[in-house]
Scaffold this motif. Structure first.
Motif, short mmCIF file in Angstrom:
data_model
loop_
_atom_site.label_atom_id
_atom_site.label_comp_id
_atom_site.label_asym_id
_atom_site.label_seq_id
_atom_site.Cartn_x
_atom_site.Cartn_y
_atom_site.Cartn_z
N SER A 112 38.48 41.83 33.02
CA SER A 112 37.20 41.18 33.21
C SER A 112 36.29 41.41 34.50
O SER A 112 37.30 41.96 35.42
CB SER A 112 37.55 39.53 33.39
OG SER A 112 38.25 39.00 34.50
N ILE A 113 35.30 41.07 34.87
CA ILE A 113 34.49 41.16 35.86
C ILE A 113 35.19 40.60 37.13
O ILE A 113 35.51 40.87 38.10
CB ILE A 113 33.11 40.78 35.86
CG1 ILE A 113 32.40 41.73 34.94
CG2 ILE A 113 32.36 40.69 37.12
CD1 ILE A 113 30.78 41.35 34.83
N GLY A 114 35.71 39.21 36.62
CA GLY A 114 36.39 38.42 37.68
C GLY A 114 37.75 39.13 38.37
O GLY A 114 37.77 39.08 39.56
N GLN A 115 38.25 39.83 37.60
CA GLN A 115 39.28 40.53 37.86
C GLN A 115 39.16 41.67 38.56
O GLN A 115 40.01 41.96 39.56
CB GLN A 115 40.53 40.71 36.55
CG GLN A 115 41.02 39.76 35.77
CD GLN A 115 41.66 40.22 34.48
OE1 GLN A 115 41.01 40.81 33.68
NE2 GLN A 115 43.04 39.78 34.32
N ALA A 116 38.38 42.48 38.16
CA ALA A 116 37.88 43.42 38.79
C ALA A 116 37.19 43.30 40.27
O ALA A 116 37.43 43.91 41.25
CB ALA A 116 36.84 44.22 38.14
N GLY A 117 36.50 42.08 40.55
CA GLY A 117 36.15 41.63 41.52
C GLY A 117 37.01 41.40 42.71
O GLY A 117 36.83 41.68 43.65
#
Length: 271
Positions: free
Chosen positions: A197-202
């Motif tokens: 997810s974007i949250g994980q990558a962020g």
């Protein structure tokens, strides 16, 4: 209206503050609907930066001006009318500039290192720079989170997770109760689950800034807080996030994104 930068709609004759406030909000909605119909925009000032005059400030100005003075508040304002009443709004413009010596040191070191930006980093820098020219904390925070999103490289999930997603896609395709349009929509959404997810990558990107902290939080935790605020602003949460909270986050997020884009200079040149 074509030549004016500020417009005031004033009503009077109300018996209570609540009655005046309700009527003020009603006219705000009337104006909003009407302007939308003719494709005009209006800033009611609710999210603008700046502060309000204190009672002591109002008294000081009133004494100097020779008439009553009230601090101008954003949005709908209810007040008791007085002869000669005037409104005053503080105007503050701040600009932060590094010293000439520090600019010289940083530019010299950057030229010696020559750490070129790739395509996503150049786009991120444009968004980062554009945030400086936004009038509200809301828009600054949104542009800064957009800058971070351009830097993200979503990595594949584990083999077990990808196999599970593939099974869900196959089940969707085999479900005869779904229309072709529903199958296509669900299949497209499920394919995104093959990557993190974007949250994980962020959070993974944010950890590259450790051991720095932002608003007293570790970089990954700070990014999560900012992305939660971004979601609250873009998905229409009611009530809207507190303006002070957004302003505080946006100011620190500006440093966060700048540090991400500084590359090797972040470690080569101390703060």
């Amino acid at each position: 209206m074509c030549d004016a930068t500020n417009l005031v709609l004033r009503g009077e004759g109300y018996t209570t503050q609540d009655e005046a406030a309700r009527e003020g909000e009603r006219w705000r909605d009337v104006i909003s609907r009407a302007f939308a119909r003719v494709h005009l925009a209006a800033d009611f000032g609710d999210r603008q930066p700046g502060g309000a005059l204190t009672k002591a400030g109002e008294a000081w100005l009133a004494k100097r001006a020779g008439h009553p003075v009230l601090g101008q508040l954003p949005g709908v304002t209810v007040f008791e009318d007085q002869p000669g009443l005037r409104f005053a709004a503080p105007s503050i413009a701040l600009c932060k500039r590094p010293s000439e010596e520090r600019n010289r040191v940083v530019l010299t070191q950057a030229a010696q290192l020559y750490d070129p930006l790739d395509g996503p980093e150049r786009l991120a820098f444009d968004l980062y720079s554009g945030s400086f020219f936004q009038p509200s904390a809301d828009s600054r925070l949104l542009m800064l989170t957009m800058a971070i999103e351009t830097l993200l490289d979503l990595q594949p999930r584990s083999d077990a997770a990808k196999a599970h997603v593939t099974a869900m896609i196959q089940a969707t395709e085999a479900n005869a109760d779904l229309t072709p349009a529903e199958q296509e929509s669900l299949r497209g959404s499920l394919k995104w689950l093959r990557d993190e997810s974007i949250g994980q990558a962020g959070r993974r990107l944010a950890r590259s800034l450790e051991p720095r902290t932002y608003l007293g939080k570790a970089p990954a935790a700070f990014f999560t807080r900012c992305y939660e605020m971004r979601s609250a602003l873009t998905h229409g949460y009611v009530p809207r996030p507190n303006h002070h909270d957004v302003d505080l986050l946006a100011a620190s997020l500006e440093l966060f994104v700048g540090d991400l884009l500084a590359g090797r200079l972040l470690t080569e040149i101390p703060d």
